[in-house]
Design a protein around this motif. Structure first.
Motif, PDB file in Angstrom:
ATOM      1  N   ASP A 108       0.844  -1.192   0.000  1.00  0.00           N
ATOM      2  CA  ASP A 108       0.000   0.000   0.000  1.00  0.00           C
ATOM      3  C   ASP A 108       0.877   1.240   0.000  1.00  0.00           C
ATOM      4  OD1 ASP A 108      -1.855   2.129   0.802  1.00  0.00           O
ATOM      5  OD2 ASP A 108      -3.234   0.501   1.295  1.00  0.00           O
ATOM      6  N   HIS A 109       0.469   2.251  -0.802  1.00  0.00           N
ATOM      7  CA  HIS A 109       1.273   3.475  -0.882  1.00  0.00           C
ATOM      8  C   HIS A 109       1.179   4.309   0.396  1.00  0.00           C
ATOM      9  CE1 HIS A 109      -2.731   4.907  -2.100  1.00  0.00           C
ATOM     10  NE2 HIS A 109      -2.337   6.128  -1.778  1.00  0.00           N
ATOM     11  N   ALA A 110       0.104   4.128   1.194  1.00  0.00           N
ATOM     12  CA  ALA A 110      -0.015   4.759   2.526  1.00  0.00           C
ATOM     13  C   ALA A 110       0.252   6.250   2.464  1.00  0.00           C
ATOM     14  CB  ALA A 110       0.934   4.085   3.512  1.00  0.00           C
ATOM     15  N   GLY A 111      -0.651   6.981   1.808  1.00  0.00           N
ATOM     16  CA  GLY A 111      -0.450   8.380   1.468  1.00  0.00           C
ATOM     17  C   GLY A 111       0.172   9.264   2.523  1.00  0.00           C
ATOM     18  N   ILE A 112      -0.552   9.513   3.616  1.00  0.00           N
ATOM     19  CA  ILE A 112      -0.063  10.445   4.637  1.00  0.00           C
ATOM     20  C   ILE A 112       1.227   9.938   5.264  1.00  0.00           C
ATOM     21  CG2 ILE A 112      -0.568  11.500   6.866  1.00  0.00           C
ATOM     22  CD1 ILE A 112      -3.505  11.469   6.133  1.00  0.00           C
ATOM     23  N   ALA A 113       1.251   8.673   5.639  1.00  0.00           N
ATOM     24  CA  ALA A 113       2.391   8.131   6.364  1.00  0.00           C
ATOM     25  C   ALA A 113       3.656   8.148   5.516  1.00  0.00           C
ATOM     26  CB  ALA A 113       2.082   6.715   6.834  1.00  0.00           C
ATOM     27  N   THR A 114       3.543   7.736   4.252  1.00  0.00           N
ATOM     28  CA  THR A 114       4.726   7.715   3.393  1.00  0.00           C
ATOM     29  C   THR A 114       5.186   9.127   3.072  1.00  0.00           C
ATOM     30  OG1 THR A 114       4.020   5.611   2.425  1.00  0.00           O
ATOM     31  CG2 THR A 114       5.674   6.874   1.215  1.00  0.00           C
ATOM     32  N   GLN A 115       4.239  10.019   2.797  1.00  0.00           N
ATOM     33  CA  GLN A 115       4.630  11.399   2.506  1.00  0.00           C
ATOM     34  C   GLN A 115       5.357  12.007   3.702  1.00  0.00           C
ATOM     35  OE1 GLN A 115       2.313  13.808  -0.066  1.00  0.00           O
ATOM     36  NE2 GLN A 115       2.439  15.604   1.228  1.00  0.00           N
ATOM     37  N   ALA A 116       4.917  11.683   4.910  1.00  0.00           N
ATOM     38  CA  ALA A 116       5.590  12.195   6.106  1.00  0.00           C
ATOM     39  C   ALA A 116       7.021  11.677   6.192  1.00  0.00           C
ATOM     40  CB  ALA A 116       4.810  11.798   7.353  1.00  0.00           C
ATOM     41  N   LYS A 117       7.225  10.414   5.817  1.00  0.00           N
ATOM     42  CA  LYS A 117       8.566   9.836   5.833  1.00  0.00           C
ATOM     43  C   LYS A 117       9.476  10.529   4.813  1.00  0.00           C
ATOM     44  CE  LYS A 117       8.092   6.294   8.783  1.00  0.00           C
ATOM     45  NZ  LYS A 117       8.969   6.052   9.950  1.00  0.00           N
ATOM     46  N   VAL A 118       8.938  10.740   3.611  1.00  0.00           N
ATOM     47  CA  VAL A 118       9.738  11.381   2.563  1.00  0.00           C
ATOM     48  C   VAL A 118      10.008  12.836   2.932  1.00  0.00           C
ATOM     49  CG1 VAL A 118       9.860  11.953   0.108  1.00  0.00           C
ATOM     50  CG2 VAL A 118       8.822   9.795   0.831  1.00  0.00           C
ATOM     51  N   ASP A 119       9.010  13.495   3.502  1.00  0.00           N
ATOM     52  CA  ASP A 119       9.209  14.874   3.969  1.00  0.00           C
ATOM     53  C   ASP A 119      10.353  14.950   4.979  1.00  0.00           C
ATOM     54  OD1 ASP A 119       7.343  16.219   2.456  1.00  0.00           O
ATOM     55  OD2 ASP A 119       5.731  16.018   3.924  1.00  0.00           O
ATOM     56  N   LYS A 120      10.388  13.993   5.903  1.00  0.00           N
ATOM     57  CA  LYS A 120      11.451  14.000   6.919  1.00  0.00           C
ATOM     58  C   LYS A 120      12.810  13.766   6.271  1.00  0.00           C
ATOM     59  CE  LYS A 120      12.877  11.987  11.316  1.00  0.00           C
ATOM     60  NZ  LYS A 120      14.290  11.908  10.912  1.00  0.00           N
ATOM     61  N   ARG A 121      12.867  12.855   5.309  1.00  0.00           N
ATOM     62  CA  ARG A 121      14.141  12.601   4.622  1.00  0.00           C
ATOM     63  C   ARG A 121      14.627  13.865   3.925  1.00  0.00           C
ATOM     64  NH1 ARG A 121      14.989   7.387   0.762  1.00  0.00           N
ATOM     65  NH2 ARG A 121      15.324   6.413   2.803  1.00  0.00           N
ATOM     66  N   LEU A 122      13.701  14.582   3.281  1.00  0.00           N
ATOM     67  CA  LEU A 122      14.076  15.833   2.612  1.00  0.00           C
ATOM     68  C   LEU A 122      14.509  16.883   3.633  1.00  0.00           C
ATOM     69  CD1 LEU A 122      11.259  16.077  -0.088  1.00  0.00           C
ATOM     70  CD2 LEU A 122      13.651  15.477  -0.466  1.00  0.00           C
ATOM     71  N   LYS A 123      13.792  16.934   4.758  1.00  0.00           N
ATOM     72  CA  LYS A 123      14.133  17.907   5.801  1.00  0.00           C
ATOM     73  C   LYS A 123      15.540  17.661   6.327  1.00  0.00           C
ATOM     74  CE  LYS A 123      12.473  19.742  10.228  1.00  0.00           C
ATOM     75  NZ  LYS A 123      11.464  19.600  11.306  1.00  0.00           N
ATOM     76  N   ASP A 124      15.902  16.366   6.469  1.00  0.00           N
ATOM     77  CA  ASP A 124      17.247  16.026   6.928  1.00  0.00           C
ATOM     78  C   ASP A 124      18.307  16.491   5.934  1.00  0.00           C
ATOM     79  OD1 ASP A 124      16.118  14.878   9.149  1.00  0.00           O
ATOM     80  OD2 ASP A 124      16.238  12.822   8.397  1.00  0.00           O
ATOM     81  N   GLN A 125      17.877  16.674   4.670  1.00  0.00           N
ATOM     82  CA  GLN A 125      18.791  17.164   3.637  1.00  0.00           C
ATOM     83  C   GLN A 125      18.744  18.688   3.514  1.00  0.00           C
ATOM     84  OE1 GLN A 125      17.609  15.115   0.048  1.00  0.00           O
ATOM     85  NE2 GLN A 125      17.871  13.079   0.967  1.00  0.00           N
ATOM     86  N   GLY A 126      17.907  19.306   4.359  1.00  0.00           N
ATOM     87  CA  GLY A 126      17.827  20.756   4.374  1.00  0.00           C
ATOM     88  C   GLY A 126      16.892  21.353   3.346  1.00  0.00           C
ATOM     89  N   ILE A 127      15.975  20.531   2.797  1.00  0.00           N
ATOM     90  CA  ILE A 127      15.022  21.021   1.797  1.00  0.00           C
ATOM     91  C   ILE A 127      13.618  20.541   2.150  1.00  0.00           C
ATOM     92  CG2 ILE A 127      16.686  21.209  -0.106  1.00  0.00           C
ATOM     93  CD1 ILE A 127      15.782  18.484  -1.094  1.00  0.00           C
ATOM     94  N   SER A 128      12.616  21.088   1.464  1.00  0.00           N
ATOM     95  CA  SER A 128      11.236  20.642   1.637  1.00  0.00           C
ATOM     96  C   SER A 128      10.661  20.294   0.277  1.00  0.00           C
ATOM     97  CB  SER A 128      10.389  21.739   2.294  1.00  0.00           C
ATOM     98  OG  SER A 128      10.088  22.761   1.353  1.00  0.00           O
ATOM     99  N   ARG A 129       9.485  19.674   0.301  1.00  0.00           N
ATOM    100  CA  ARG A 129       8.866  19.303  -0.973  1.00  0.00           C
ATOM    101  C   ARG A 129       8.504  20.527  -1.802  1.00  0.00           C
ATOM    102  NH1 ARG A 129       4.551  17.952   2.664  1.00  0.00           N
ATOM    103  NH2 ARG A 129       2.577  18.981   2.202  1.00  0.00           N
TER     104      ARG A 129
END
Length: 755
Positions: A46-67
């Motif tokens: 399952d693509h798990a919309g909110i949960a997966t987007q939150a994970k990817v958002d955090k990964r981007l945040k750790d890189q100093g950027i946002s979606r």
């Protein structure tokens, strides 16, 4: 016979709950294959919309950027990369667990085929009037900045307070006191409400008050919604921030402004508090009201507060324009259908109660990762379809659909629906669904009404409900408690077979399971016992294809065959009822006690007999076949030494009434009790192996007692021995007397007798 896997979210690795759920399914599907069914088990995620987007958002945040820095298209590239990474991990975990999935038919809730099904359903429901767009109070996740459905809100008891403060009358004649748990929403207040029957406030109805600390005027109105006994009897009405106030606002044609932004900060309506987080605003506002004399007091309370099921943040009720599914007719179709069979049956009530009181389903989410809504806008016009109209200027809705909208189609969309594929025609409806009670409302109910509406069939025949995995003390597993268990750790230490057998057989349907590593270790010992038993058989039986004239069977052969067939009967009955805990108990008892501890011990003294060799092979094969659905790895390995056929292609054992020998079973059961009692007699009385023995029994039991009790021929006497201590035991099967010289206890001899 078909099962579709409840698709795990691609947010991370599988946990013990997944291992439990999938072990149950694998057990069922392996057995059905062995019974000759065309058995299909479809994998997927399952693509798990909110949960997966939150994970990817955090990964981007750790890189100093946002979606927002990279835009929607590149963000989706990042999300797909995340999906590929964790899908690979999940497949490896499936393999480690031994799941016999048909990997050639793996699906994903965002793949092309499922997207086609989702769009078909949305457009169809919209055209029939079941999907509509409306402005209503919804649950809002300020971190994910998206709407949530009601069941995506987890209520928990939090510490809070009632804040009492004053709304001054515009005519300076005093004030009204109100109590609220959310003072920061007062900037969007549209009225003060009192009950029309409340005599205390009849003189102030129609007057105006100031919102505290502002020059904004709002009226005092009456509405029967107000509880005269609660708080002060006066209530602030904030239609855009409270579902009950929203209904009052509709009745009184009040305006519905929002005083918060979608990220939970205050907007321009809040004046000097603009830009502050709503909780920081609350603290600052109370301090200011104290200074101005408008704050009266606070009353500490513990109250139920909604939190986002995905991000954990406090949910804000918020007026918002969203897409909804009208649920009355769809729910009624399920309630009128009597074909659903929950195991345990009590969960039928869970389904019925929720559908009876169901509200319309908010299906739009303000996310980028998901099925984009097939709706198009131009000026004040709206078009719903796969593609925009040909004329220029049409813009697609930027929102996506709730994850559960696509998951609700899973049992039939994975089979190729809405096309009438051969798979769909052959395997739908599916045979069984196994899932936890925590997602009955999220998923099971929605599959039920979508399937009935679009296929006129239930999505599955049986729905097996299990509970949650807790730690040994019964606590929910969580990161904060540090009591979570990685299934891969358990597999590395004890093997998948031991873990699966524990998970599948340790609790009854519908109940929570307490994880206990000691029990997993005990299952490892059980597997070791089975391994050693198989090694004994293979060492002593040259021909694994041995045949037998059943007239040659002796008493113990008939006894074990009867136990074996009665076990098959009990296992089959409980497997069909999904009572896997009873299956586990029956198999464990038969294999450990009857076969290993008793029959193999009997067999050691008669290995020259063809009947013994035949029965050893015959029963051991059946044991491995019955255990195979639970323990695929070890049974496959052991069975390969007993047969040229792969165990999954062999036939599951069937009860054979011709191998039931009740008289012999009862006789040997009593003999085993006799042997146990005589051994106890020897230990208690310190009888050594040098004692003389006088034994009287039937000819067909003589050798059995003699070998089981390890009686040496030279110690057997036919007459009483004078001058010796005499110890006797008598039953319907045997009279035995030991003559002991009364020697002192020799602990080594005692150990030998016991073990």
């Amino acid at each position: 016979y078909a099962i579709v896997i409840p698709p795990p979210n691609v947010t991370g690795k599988l946990h013990l709950g997944h291992a439990w759920d999938t072990s149950i399914q694998d057990m069922i599907i392996r057995r059905k294959r062995m019974q000759g069914y065309d058995a299909l088990w479809i994998p997927g995620m399952d693509h798990a919309g909110i949960a997966t987007q939150a994970k990817v958002d955090k990964r981007l945040k750790d890189q100093g950027i946002s979606r927002y820095d990279i835009g929607r298209e590149k963000f989706l590239d990042q999300a797909w990369a995340w999906k590929d990474e964790y899908a690979s991990i999940i497949r490896k975990q499936w393999a480690a667990l031994g799941l016999s999935l048909d990997y050639t038919k793996e699906r994903f809730t965002l793949d092309e085929g499922l997207n086609k099904a989702v769009n078909y359903v949305f457009i169809s429901l919209y055209n029939k009037g079941y999907i509509y767009q409306g402005e209503r109070i919804i649950n809002w996740d300020c971190q994910a900045k998206t709407a949530l459905s009601n069941i995506e809100v987890i209520h928990q008891d939090d510490e809070g307070a009632f804040y009492y403060f004053k709304y001054p009358f515009v005519d300076a004649s005093g004030y009204v006191m109100i109590a609220t748990t959310r003072p920061e929403t007062m900037f969007a207040d549209q009225a003060i409400m009192v009950n029309p029957k409340d005599e205390r406030f009849k003189d102030i109805v129609g007057k105006e008050v100031y919102i505290p600390g502002t020059e904004i005027k709002i009226p005092v109105i009456t509405d029967e919604y107000v509880d005269m006994e609660f708080g002060t009897g006066c209530v602030k009405c904030t239609p855009a921030h409270d579902p009950n106030d929203y209904e009052v606002g509709r009745r009184h044609n009040l305006a519905m402004p929002l005083c918060m932004n979608d990220d939970g900060t205050m907007n321009e309506m809040a004046g000097k508090y603009q830009g502050m987080d709503c909780f920081a605003c609350r603290e600052a506002l109370i301090n200011d009201l104290k200074e101005s004399g408008l704050f009266d007091h606070l009353e500490k309370i513990v109250h139920s507060v909604g939190h986002s099921e995905r991000t954990g943040v406090v949910v804000e009720p918020r007026l918002s324009k969203q897409w909804f599914v009208k649920m009355d007719v769809l729910a009624r179709q399920v309630l009128e259908n009597k074909e659903y069979e929950f195991v345990p049956e009590r969960f039928n009530g869970t389904l019925k109660n929720w559908l009876t009181n169901i509200q319309d389903w908010c299906i739009s989410r303000q996310l980028w990762w998901g099925h984009q809504i097939p709706a198009w806008y131009k000026d004040d016009k709206i078009y719903v379809g796969l593609d925009a109209p040909k004329e220029d200027g049409w813009v697609q809705d930027s929102d996506v659909l709730d994850t559960w909208f696509s998951s609700a189609l899973w049992p039939f969309s994975t089979l190729g629906w809405p096309n009438e594929t051969e798979m769909f025609k052959r395997y739908f409806p599916t045979s069984v669904l196994s899932t936890g009670y925590d997602i009955i409302l999220f998923w099971v109910c929605r599959m039920a009404f979508q399937s009935l509406h679009f296929t006129n069939k239930r999505p599955f025949k049986d729905c097996i409900i299990h509970g949650l995995i807790r730690d040994k003390q019964g606590r929910k597993m969580s990161k904060s408690l540090g009591n979570g268990v990685d299934p891969m750790y358990v597999i590395d230490k004890y093997g998948a077979d031991a873990l699966r057998f524990f998970l599948a057989t340790s609790t009854s349907p519908g109940m929570d399971l307490r994880y206990d590593e000691e029990k997993v270790s005990a299952n490892w010992n059980f597997i070791n016992k089975l391994w050693n038993a198989t090694r004994f058989v293979l060492t002593n039986v040259d021909d694994v294809n041995i045949t037998l004239n059943k007239e040659k069977l002796d008493l113990t052969d008939k006894w074990i065959l009867t136990k074996y067939n009665n076990t098959i009967k009990e296992v089959t009955r409980n497997m069909e009822k999904y009572e896997f805990n009873n299956v586990g108990s029956a198999l464990y008892s038969f294999i450990w006690d009857d076969f290993c501890d008793n029959y193999i011990e009997f067999a050691k003294y008669k290995l020259d007999k063809t009947s013994t060799k035949y029965v050893l092979i015959h029963v051991l094969k059946g044991i491995l076949q019955m255990l195979h659905p639970f323990m695929p790895f070890v049974t496959d390995e052991l069975y390969s030494n007993l047969s040229n056929t792969n165990i999954i292609l062999s036939n599951y054992p069937k009860y054979n009434k011709e191998e039931i020998y009740t008289l012999e079973e009862n006789l040997i059961d009593k003999v085993i009790l006799d042997i146990t009692s005589i051994r106890n007699l020897k230990v208690v009385n310190n009888i050594t192996k040098n004692a003389f023995v006088k034994i009287k029994t039937s000819d067909d039991l003589y050798d059995l007692f003699k070998t089981s009790l390890k009686i040496n021929e030279e110690n057997i006497v036919t007459e009483d021995k004078s001058g010796f201590e005499k110890y006797s035991y008598t039953s319907s099967n045997i009279d035995i007397i030991y003559y002991e010289e009364g020697t002192k206890l020799d602990i080594n001899l005692v150990k030998e007798e016991i073990f």
